[in-house]
Design a protein around this motif. Structure first.
Motif, short mmCIF file in Angstrom:
data_model
loop_
_atom_site.label_atom_id
_atom_site.label_comp_id
_atom_site.label_asym_id
_atom_site.label_seq_id
_atom_site.Cartn_x
_atom_site.Cartn_y
_atom_site.Cartn_z
N VAL A 145 0.81 -1.23 0.00
CA VAL A 145 0.00 0.00 0.00
C VAL A 145 0.84 1.28 0.00
O VAL A 145 0.38 2.31 -0.47
CB VAL A 145 -1.04 0.07 1.16
N ARG B 205 -5.76 -1.21 -4.90
CA ARG B 205 -5.94 -0.20 -3.85
C ARG B 205 -7.39 -0.18 -3.38
O ARG B 205 -7.66 0.01 -2.19
CB ARG B 205 -5.51 1.18 -4.37
N GLU C 117 -5.03 0.14 -9.44
CA GLU C 117 -6.17 0.87 -8.91
C GLU C 117 -7.14 -0.11 -8.21
O GLU C 117 -7.63 0.15 -7.12
CB GLU C 117 -6.89 1.57 -10.07
N TYR D 123 -4.95 -7.22 -9.13
CA TYR D 123 -4.67 -6.39 -7.95
C TYR D 123 -3.25 -5.85 -7.95
O TYR D 123 -2.95 -4.85 -7.33
CB TYR D 123 -4.87 -7.20 -6.67
N LEU E 244 0.59 -2.10 -6.40
CA LEU E 244 -0.86 -2.24 -6.47
C LEU E 244 -1.42 -1.50 -7.68
O LEU E 244 -0.95 -0.42 -8.02
CB LEU E 244 -1.51 -1.69 -5.20
#
Lengths: 126, 126
Positions: free
Chosen positions: A39, A94, A91, A72, A89
């Motif tokens: 992330v 996320r 979109e 992902y 990641l």
DNA sequence: GTATTAAGTTACCTTTTGATAACTCATGGA
DNA sequence: TCCATGAGTTATCAAAAGGTAACTTAATAC
């Protein structure tokens, strides 16, 4: 409110069930750990490997492939020597991380309660 | 924002990780289906069995026991003949259901995207 | 005295998941 | 020539998850 009944039926078909389809992927041993490792931004294979305590090379590769397959995670190879591979990641990834976040924080704040319920249950069963 | 790094480290230890502890339970084949079958109120064993398409007696019993053990489900036996057993969500179980809801609705609205990503990936691999 | 009902349990088997450890590949440096 | 590096693959094996089908129990209705 009045739509609850309908939703209830929607989710009771296990075959091709969208929830199972997503949660089955996420519910394995390493996916969430990898997801949350990414992330903050892209990371390399060996960096992930040493940061995610206890994961083997094989499981990291395999789980990353599955996450990539579902859209992902994006895998980028830099043709250097030795080769450099970065994972990040997408979109969609996320979005998944954000959606799973509420569950994660709930889990974090209730795991003591769950733990003690388990201990109590196990004691009853002798 | 500035706490992201810290959280990141917190979640990377798999051992005794609260998230894994919760998600591993939820991530199996039937738990979420059962959980959402009970959000509207108590239900009996055979009612659940016929409503959750494809589940076997064995898996229903086993999954209900695990949910009971973690404190998500309360099991009540009515000493009639034949015996009547009701299952219902506890406060904790309703909390879990609420927390998992965002993920469930995200999954519902993105499963087409995921599906097509999978199909595309599988095509590349020949 | 046999069948039925609700809610299971038990035995057995297959499939999936995950772990360990050794091997690969291309290249550049000592 | 041999080793190191990054990012894997392959082989092998053990453990966990999940499925099928038959059996159980207690009481009551036929």
């Amino acid at each position: 409110m009045s739509s609850t009944k309908i939703e209830r039926r929607v989710f009771l078909k296990n075959e091709e069930c969208p929830i199972r389809n997503v949660v089955a992927q996420i519910g394995d041993k390493w996916s969430i750990l990898i997801l949350f490792s990414l992330v903050d931004g892209p990371d390399r294979f060996n960096a992930l490997k040493s940061r995610i305590q206890g994961i083997s090379q094989r499981m990291l590769t395999q789980t990353l492939r599955d996450l990539e397959r579902d859209g992902y995670v994006l895998r980028t190879v830099y043709p250097q020597v030795p080769v450099k591979v970065e994972y990040e990641l997408t979109e969609l990834g996320r979005g998944l991380a954000a959606s799973v976040w509420k569950l994660v924080s709930w889990a974090d704040s209730h795991h003591e309660e769950i733990r003690s319920s388990r201990a109590h249950y196990d004691q009853q069963q002798v």
